[in-house]
Design an enzyme around this catalytic site. Structure first.
Site, PDB file in Angstrom:
ATOM      1  N   GLN A 108       0.837  -1.165  -0.179  1.00  0.00           N
ATOM      2  CA  GLN A 108      -0.329   0.129   0.210  1.00  0.00           C
ATOM      3  C   GLN A 108       1.358   1.163  -0.154  1.00  0.00           C
ATOM      4  OE1 GLN A 108      -3.662  -0.450   0.720  1.00  0.00           O
ATOM      5  NE2 GLN A 108      -3.075  -2.604   0.113  1.00  0.00           N
ATOM      6  N   CYS A 120      -4.009   4.046   4.660  1.00  0.00           N
ATOM      7  CA  CYS A 120      -3.649   4.752   3.456  1.00  0.00           C
ATOM      8  C   CYS A 120      -4.054   4.358   2.541  1.00  0.00           C
ATOM      9  CB  CYS A 120      -2.140   4.683   3.698  1.00  0.00           C
ATOM     10  SG  CYS A 120      -1.315   2.736   3.093  1.00  0.00           S
ATOM     11  N   ALA A 174     -11.277   3.193   5.396  1.00  0.00           N
ATOM     12  CA  ALA A 174     -10.597   2.048   4.810  1.00  0.00           C
ATOM     13  C   ALA A 174      -9.425   2.537   3.406  1.00  0.00           C
ATOM     14  CB  ALA A 174     -11.285   1.009   4.403  1.00  0.00           C
ATOM     15  N   HIS A 175      -9.079   2.523   3.040  1.00  0.00           N
ATOM     16  CA  HIS A 175      -7.447   2.973   2.280  1.00  0.00           C
ATOM     17  C   HIS A 175      -8.819   3.586   0.424  1.00  0.00           C
ATOM     18  CE1 HIS A 175      -6.794  -1.962   0.346  1.00  0.00           C
ATOM     19  NE2 HIS A 175      -8.405  -1.432   0.759  1.00  0.00           N
ATOM     20  N   ASN A 176      -8.206   4.160   0.139  1.00  0.00           N
ATOM     21  CA  ASN A 176      -8.771   5.241  -1.485  1.00  0.00           C
ATOM     22  C   ASN A 176      -9.981   5.221  -0.975  1.00  0.00           C
ATOM     23  OD1 ASN A 176      -6.915   2.384  -2.448  1.00  0.00           O
ATOM     24  ND2 ASN A 176      -7.126   4.214  -3.912  1.00  0.00           N
TER      25      ASN A 176
END
Lengths: 345, 345, 345
Positions: free
Chosen positions: C199, C219, C240-242
């Site tokens: 990530q 991230c 969470a990511h994105n």
């Protein structure tokens, strides 16, 4: 970061279709791109963007055939998703790695550490701790007495590991996670108050385990709370005392497993799942988000809801539930009709 | 750890049936045992294991009568569960206790500390903090200005206590818990953004409170968020601003209580419970796991579901709900029948 | 703290009705008050308390007309709620502010810091970090390499910020929060284990964002997880990511948003909400506590339940659901009646 298209192709076993020397300095999304970046086209819904993207290089499937002229260089691969994962990992490995011991940090004289470790400032290593080779311990981390940490582990900032914990090899523990806090064990007394039951066990992580940020894993009352090899826990997960999580099970954020429950291998728990205590969850179980498990689960089940049931059954029921006001109305109208018939009898 | 059977019997007020000098070096489970360990038999489903266990000593009830010859020495007690709890606590008390001040740690000159305290490395004690006798503050902990901590408290690694907090005697706060963070208070403005409302109150823990790992308790807007004596909070629990939790209430992991709600005494909340703000929850309330409380609750209730209702009623409804597709089908078939009758009228 | 009634009236643009020199040393509730305190009367259900309150000064609406004699001095304002918020903020601003660099702390030589910053003991500032003016970084905090922090931010104790993060101006991050931990991304392999996907993205907080205690924000896999300006996240929230959270959206405690979901602006999520991954949540969406979102949501919706639906529809259904045993009984009785009719045909 600066690569040529050919550099990238070599890493991901692809072939360049266009200028092999095209320079890439960053990655981007195909629909939100910039020059000198690498984008990828894996989802065919995005195909039309390839004709207008500003990305200099785009990863595509081997069989991609453009309908119009392209501005970008292509790298053709078998599977763009796999290629991008390979690329991300290659990129991550190229980053400079932390190594050495920053000051001030604290290490008990009785602790032993391996080669090539990183110990960040304000990290604390207790008595008789054993740390393997190539372990990275970031700043502000606490490793309690008698803990063992295997090779190649990464312990991010502010992790707290209680005494007597065992952490296998190649584990990653994210910031703020807590391992080994006391299990929630109290005996009720006659006056309504609770007497604490000492929790003298520990936490054991096998190899290749990843623990998310601010996740908590309690020690066992006696013996060990065990996270078996390959398990991945997301952020803010709670694992209670004496739980066992089977190999390669993945548990998403904010899920909790109550005391003494044994979870099988290769299970998938979505987010915010709750599993009650003293249960057995079979291998290859899938639990939908927010599922609440109140009894044992056989292998290979996919469950939804609270109390959880088979997901297909749950959705059949849900479909009727959503029409309950109609159903009530239909029943009332039938009832009236019957009453009128009664009069005729 | 090395005891004789008689040593153990003395601690737990039991009588040895067999060799009083049998050596025990560890504990084990009756069905997963090893020589020189102590196991216990409390659940009669496990009775058959006593004839094959490798444990050297087994705790049993006073009235246990073996059917076959035994290899192990017995210790007979009134209640094996209570005995094991006593034993665990005795064992925990025998462990070496941390004491002294490790370096580097930080203590403001205006802080005052009692006798026999442990202050771990990288612990931070702010201005005018007052700490009682026999308090243990583990590494990487932050105690904000003007905080008061009573005698015999244990503050584990990485706990963060905001300024002005009050912590009573004999409290245990597990790693990563946060006390006194700002309540979630914002005033909407005309442009859709929010203006922060300062939170100037504090958190007050009475005596004998235990707080789980990574649990968060916000300070009050004004006045105090109060956790009354004997309360036990598990890991990852959220207590919002101005909440009061009554005496001896226990709240399991990942539950949350929203702002200004008053929870009564001797309540039991299972895991992942949510209680809305500005409510009153009566004494002796039991909330099942994942219950969602949207209105006041009288005393002595046991509730389930979201919105929560009496647990027996909830399970009666659940039983019908699970047959909803059948119910819909039955209604449709009746409906058809009526239609055909209609034709005859 | 010691003010006259007139001091207070000046701050909140009110007028004193009574002795302008009445001394106030603290605040209290109108029904739980003490001499030399300031209380307020905003909710008319509490009006009767004003005749017996021990508070020396009470904030009231401009049009308040007492029925009986009063012991207290009044301060009349347009809106007591707004006045108290103004007063709280004024009080908070009057408190002494931390400033300066405590020792030991750790700052990489390549880091640059602005004017008037506070850096608490055991805080860690990594390589190439840039910190603006008037930033407060409390003890035991970790700021990873290459992170940028804008002016006037407050980073409370024990916050962990992974490398490459961007934090805008006027942000507040509460104790124990984690920014930038790895997204939960793994590729399944043929043997049932999972391969980590690196990530390499970061977390970006725009201006005026507030993050609660022990909240976690992963991230992005690539690019950024974005928290837009004015967003307020409560404690123990998971992003969470994105994910992208739109401007001025507020999310209450223990809610979670799964990977790649885009949440619109000006949304309100109550506590323990779960939103699945890869969804779009429209602007001005309100989600009730414990709602579970499994599909895209249009603008201006108010949803309840799992799977979530329009709140009014949900409560209509809930009303029938609570009578399901009656409905089943009614249907059975109708069914019997029909059977008896059948016999007659």
């Amino acid at each position: 970061m600066k690569f040529t298209a050919q550099d990238i192709a070599t890493i991901i076993d692809g072939t360049v279709d266009g200028d092999k020397n095209t320079i890439i300095k960053n990655v981007s999304k195909i629909d939100d791109s910039a020059p000198e970046t690498l984008a990828f086209l894996a989802n065919t819904n995005y195909t039309h963007h390839i004709y207008t993207t500003q990305a200099s290089v785009v990863l595509v499937k081997n069989d991609f055939t453009p309908d119009k002229p392209l501005q970008c260089t292509l790298i053709r691969v078998k599977d763009p998703y796999t290629a991008i994962a390979t690329l991300l990992n290659a990129y991550a490995e190229m980053q400079p790695q932390k190594v050495g011991i920053e000051n001030p940090s604290y290490m008990a004289k009785s602790a032993t550490i391996g080669d090539d470790i990183y110990l960040g400032a304000f990290a604390y290593i207790g008595e008789n701790v054993t740390i393997g080779n190539n372990v990275k311990i970031y700043p502000n981390t606490y490793i309690g007495d008698n803990t063992v940490i295997g090779d190649n582990c990464i312990i991010y900032a502010g992790v707290k590991v209680y005494p007597q914990s065992h952490i296998g090899q190649n584990c990653i523990i994210h910031a703020g996670a807590v391992l080994g806090s006391d299990g929630f064990g109290f005996a009720p007394t006659k006056d309504g108050s609770y007497k604490k039951i000492a929790q003298i066990g520990n936490v054991k992580l096998e190899d290749n385990v990843e623990i998310g940020a601010n996740t908590t894993i309690d020690c066992a009352t006696m013996g060990s709370t065990v996270i078996k090899q390959g398990v991945k826990l997301d952020n803010l997960v709670q694992i209670a005392h004496n739980v066992v999580i089977g190999e390669n099970t993945v548990i998403a954020s904010q899920s909790g497993v109550a005391g003494s429950t044994k979870v099988g291998s290769n299970c998938i728990f979505a987010g915010q799942v709750g599993v009650a205590g003293h249960l057995k969850i079979g291998n290859h179980t899938t639990l939908a988000a927010q599922a609440g498990i109140m009894s044992d689960v056989d292998e290979n089940q996919t469950l939804f809801g609270t109390p959880a049931m088979d997901v297909k059954q749950a959705f059949r029921i849900e479909a009727v539930k959503r029409k309950l006001p109609d159903l009530r109305r239909d029943l009332n109208s039938l009832s009236k009709k019957i009453k009128s018939l009664d009069l005729d009898l």
